[in-house]
Design a protein around this motif. Structure first.
Motif, PDB file in Angstrom:
ATOM      1  N   TRP A 118      -2.131 -11.112   1.777  1.00 14.41           N
ATOM      2  CA  TRP A 118      -3.130 -12.141   2.075  1.00 14.41           C
ATOM      3  C   TRP A 118      -2.683 -13.059   3.204  1.00 14.41           C
ATOM      4  O   TRP A 118      -3.494 -13.477   4.033  1.00 14.41           O
ATOM      5  CB  TRP A 118      -3.497 -12.933   0.820  1.00 14.41           C
ATOM      6  CG  TRP A 118      -4.540 -12.187   0.060  1.00 14.41           C
ATOM      7  CD1 TRP A 118      -4.389 -11.482  -1.089  1.00 14.41           C
ATOM      8  CD2 TRP A 118      -5.901 -12.012   0.454  1.00 14.41           C
ATOM      9  NE1 TRP A 118      -5.574 -10.884  -1.443  1.00 14.41           N
ATOM     10  CE2 TRP A 118      -6.514 -11.194  -0.509  1.00 14.41           C
ATOM     11  CE3 TRP A 118      -6.667 -12.447   1.527  1.00 14.41           C
ATOM     12  CZ2 TRP A 118      -7.860 -10.818  -0.444  1.00 14.41           C
ATOM     13  CZ3 TRP A 118      -8.002 -12.086   1.599  1.00 14.41           C
ATOM     14  CH2 TRP A 118      -8.576 -11.280   0.618  1.00 14.41           C
ATOM     15  N   GLU A 119      -1.382 -13.371   3.276  1.00 15.86           N
ATOM     16  CA  GLU A 119      -0.876 -14.190   4.382  1.00 15.86           C
ATOM     17  C   GLU A 119      -1.097 -13.464   5.706  1.00 15.86           C
ATOM     18  O   GLU A 119      -1.511 -14.064   6.698  1.00 15.86           O
ATOM     19  CB  GLU A 119       0.607 -14.513   4.180  1.00 15.86           C
ATOM     20  CG  GLU A 119       0.843 -15.533   3.079  1.00 15.86           C
ATOM     21  CD  GLU A 119       2.311 -15.682   2.694  1.00 15.86           C
ATOM     22  OE1 GLU A 119       3.179 -14.934   3.219  1.00 15.86           O
ATOM     23  OE2 GLU A 119       2.593 -16.550   1.839  1.00 15.86           O
ATOM     24  N   PHE A 120      -0.827 -12.167   5.725  1.00 21.60           N
ATOM     25  CA  PHE A 120      -1.047 -11.365   6.926  1.00 21.60           C
ATOM     26  C   PHE A 120      -2.528 -11.347   7.303  1.00 21.60           C
ATOM     27  O   PHE A 120      -2.888 -11.564   8.464  1.00 21.60           O
ATOM     28  CB  PHE A 120      -0.537  -9.935   6.711  1.00 21.60           C
ATOM     29  CG  PHE A 120      -0.909  -9.003   7.819  1.00 21.60           C
ATOM     30  CD1 PHE A 120      -0.184  -9.007   9.007  1.00 21.60           C
ATOM     31  CD2 PHE A 120      -1.975  -8.128   7.693  1.00 21.60           C
ATOM     32  CE1 PHE A 120      -0.526  -8.151  10.043  1.00 21.60           C
ATOM     33  CE2 PHE A 120      -2.325  -7.282   8.724  1.00 21.60           C
ATOM     34  CZ  PHE A 120      -1.604  -7.282   9.907  1.00 21.60           C
ATOM     35  N   LEU A 121      -3.389 -11.101   6.320  1.00 19.48           N
ATOM     36  CA  LEU A 121      -4.823 -11.039   6.596  1.00 19.48           C
ATOM     37  C   LEU A 121      -5.362 -12.386   7.087  1.00 19.48           C
ATOM     38  O   LEU A 121      -6.211 -12.429   7.983  1.00 19.48           O
ATOM     39  CB  LEU A 121      -5.589 -10.572   5.365  1.00 19.48           C
ATOM     40  CG  LEU A 121      -5.383  -9.109   4.980  1.00 19.48           C
ATOM     41  CD1 LEU A 121      -6.080  -8.807   3.665  1.00 19.48           C
ATOM     42  CD2 LEU A 121      -5.864  -8.180   6.075  1.00 19.48           C
ATOM     43  N   ASP A 122      -4.877 -13.476   6.496  1.00 22.49           N
ATOM     44  CA  ASP A 122      -5.311 -14.799   6.948  1.00 22.49           C
ATOM     45  C   ASP A 122      -4.933 -15.022   8.406  1.00 22.49           C
ATOM     46  O   ASP A 122      -5.721 -15.562   9.194  1.00 22.49           O
ATOM     47  CB  ASP A 122      -4.700 -15.905   6.077  1.00 22.49           C
ATOM     48  CG  ASP A 122      -5.347 -15.986   4.708  1.00 22.49           C
ATOM     49  OD1 ASP A 122      -6.447 -15.417   4.530  1.00 22.49           O
ATOM     50  OD2 ASP A 122      -4.746 -16.612   3.815  1.00 22.49           O
ATOM     51  N   LYS A 123      -3.741 -14.595   8.783  1.00 24.05           N
ATOM     52  CA  LYS A 123      -3.292 -14.741  10.174  1.00 24.05           C
ATOM     53  C   LYS A 123      -4.155 -13.872  11.102  1.00 24.05           C
ATOM     54  O   LYS A 123      -4.579 -14.314  12.163  1.00 24.05           O
ATOM     55  CB  LYS A 123      -1.823 -14.356  10.289  1.00 24.05           C
ATOM     56  CG  LYS A 123      -1.244 -14.591  11.660  1.00 24.05           C
ATOM     57  CD  LYS A 123       0.216 -14.245  11.700  1.00 24.05           C
ATOM     58  CE  LYS A 123       0.736 -14.402  13.120  1.00 24.05           C
ATOM     59  NZ  LYS A 123       2.072 -13.845  13.288  1.00 24.05           N
ATOM     60  N   GLU A 124      -4.408 -12.651  10.701  1.00 22.19           N
ATOM     61  CA  GLU A 124      -5.223 -11.751  11.512  1.00 22.19           C
ATOM     62  C   GLU A 124      -6.667 -12.233  11.597  1.00 22.19           C
ATOM     63  O   GLU A 124      -7.337 -12.023  12.599  1.00 22.19           O
ATOM     64  CB  GLU A 124      -5.181 -10.326  10.928  1.00 22.19           C
ATOM     65  CG  GLU A 124      -3.845  -9.665  11.056  1.00 22.19           C
ATOM     66  CD  GLU A 124      -3.371  -9.511  12.489  1.00 22.19           C
ATOM     67  OE1 GLU A 124      -4.117  -8.949  13.314  1.00 22.19           O
ATOM     68  OE2 GLU A 124      -2.268  -9.982  12.792  1.00 22.19           O
ATOM     69  N   PHE A 125      -7.118 -12.920  10.560  1.00 20.72           N
ATOM     70  CA  PHE A 125      -8.482 -13.434  10.544  1.00 20.72           C
ATOM     71  C   PHE A 125      -8.681 -14.465  11.655  1.00 20.72           C
ATOM     72  O   PHE A 125      -9.779 -14.575  12.206  1.00 20.72           O
ATOM     73  CB  PHE A 125      -8.777 -14.037   9.174  1.00 20.72           C
ATOM     74  CG  PHE A 125     -10.222 -14.408   8.983  1.00 20.72           C
ATOM     75  CD1 PHE A 125     -11.204 -13.441   9.049  1.00 20.72           C
ATOM     76  CD2 PHE A 125     -10.595 -15.711   8.724  1.00 20.72           C
ATOM     77  CE1 PHE A 125     -12.543 -13.780   8.872  1.00 20.72           C
ATOM     78  CE2 PHE A 125     -11.921 -16.060   8.541  1.00 20.72           C
ATOM     79  CZ  PHE A 125     -12.882 -15.083   8.620  1.00 20.72           C
ATOM     80  N   GLU A 126      -7.638 -15.200  11.999  1.00 26.53           N
ATOM     81  CA  GLU A 126      -7.726 -16.164  13.090  1.00 26.53           C
ATOM     82  C   GLU A 126      -8.107 -15.457  14.397  1.00 26.53           C
ATOM     83  O   GLU A 126      -8.854 -16.003  15.209  1.00 26.53           O
ATOM     84  CB  GLU A 126      -6.397 -16.899  13.255  1.00 26.53           C
ATOM     85  CG  GLU A 126      -6.073 -17.810  12.096  1.00 26.53           C
ATOM     86  CD  GLU A 126      -4.669 -18.408  12.180  1.00 26.53           C
ATOM     87  OE1 GLU A 126      -4.047 -18.357  13.258  1.00 26.53           O
ATOM     88  OE2 GLU A 126      -4.186 -18.897  11.142  1.00 26.53           O
ATOM     89  N   THR A 127      -7.633 -14.247  14.590  1.00 20.75           N
ATOM     90  CA  THR A 127      -7.985 -13.447  15.772  1.00 20.75           C
ATOM     91  C   THR A 127      -9.482 -13.162  15.784  1.00 20.75           C
ATOM     92  O   THR A 127     -10.138 -13.293  16.813  1.00 20.75           O
ATOM     93  CB  THR A 127      -7.188 -12.133  15.779  1.00 20.75           C
ATOM     94  OG1 THR A 127      -5.795 -12.420  15.715  1.00 20.75           O
ATOM     95  CG2 THR A 127      -7.485 -11.304  17.014  1.00 20.75           C
TER      96      THR A 127
END
Length: 113
Positions: free
Chosen positions: A100-109
């Motif tokens: 989820w931390e990874f997905l949240d970061k990628e979501f910013e993109t």
């Protein structure tokens, strides 16, 4: 404007069998809290039969027993999570959190488009 959302669910498989997923981990954690499969199932709105089927599948797929049961006695029977089961729950939760931390970061993109 529509807001985008990322949806994801992870699970761990052994061969073609599901070992752990969010639902199974929730059930196992409730068993740990309640000390009883029937109480755990009831508290999360699951039938005893389904809970038993899930726990049995986890036990059969895991390298070691994840739960053990005892019958009767002065204090009555119960179901407990083994030390190995506790380690599996912790590992799953860490993997899920990192996902989820990874997905949240990628979501910013995605939101930057």
């Amino acid at each position: 404007m529509n807001d985008y959302k990322i949806k994801s669910r992870i699970w761990i498989e052994v061969g073609d069998n599901v070992l752990l997923g969010e639902g199974r981990v929730r059930l196992l954690k409730e068993i740990a809290a309640q000390g009883s499969l029937s109480k755990a199932a009831k508290s999360i709105g699951m039938s005893y039969k389904k809970a038993w089927t899930l726990v049995d599948a986890v036990n059969k797929s895991a390298k070691e027993a994840v739960v053990t049961t005892s019958v009767g006695g002065q204090k009555g029977g119960g179901t407990i999570i083994t030390p190995y089961g506790k380690k599996l729950i912790t590992a799953f939760e860490q993997i899920n959190k990192k996902c989820w931390e990874f997905l949240d970061k990628e979501f910013e993109t995605l939101n930057g488009i």
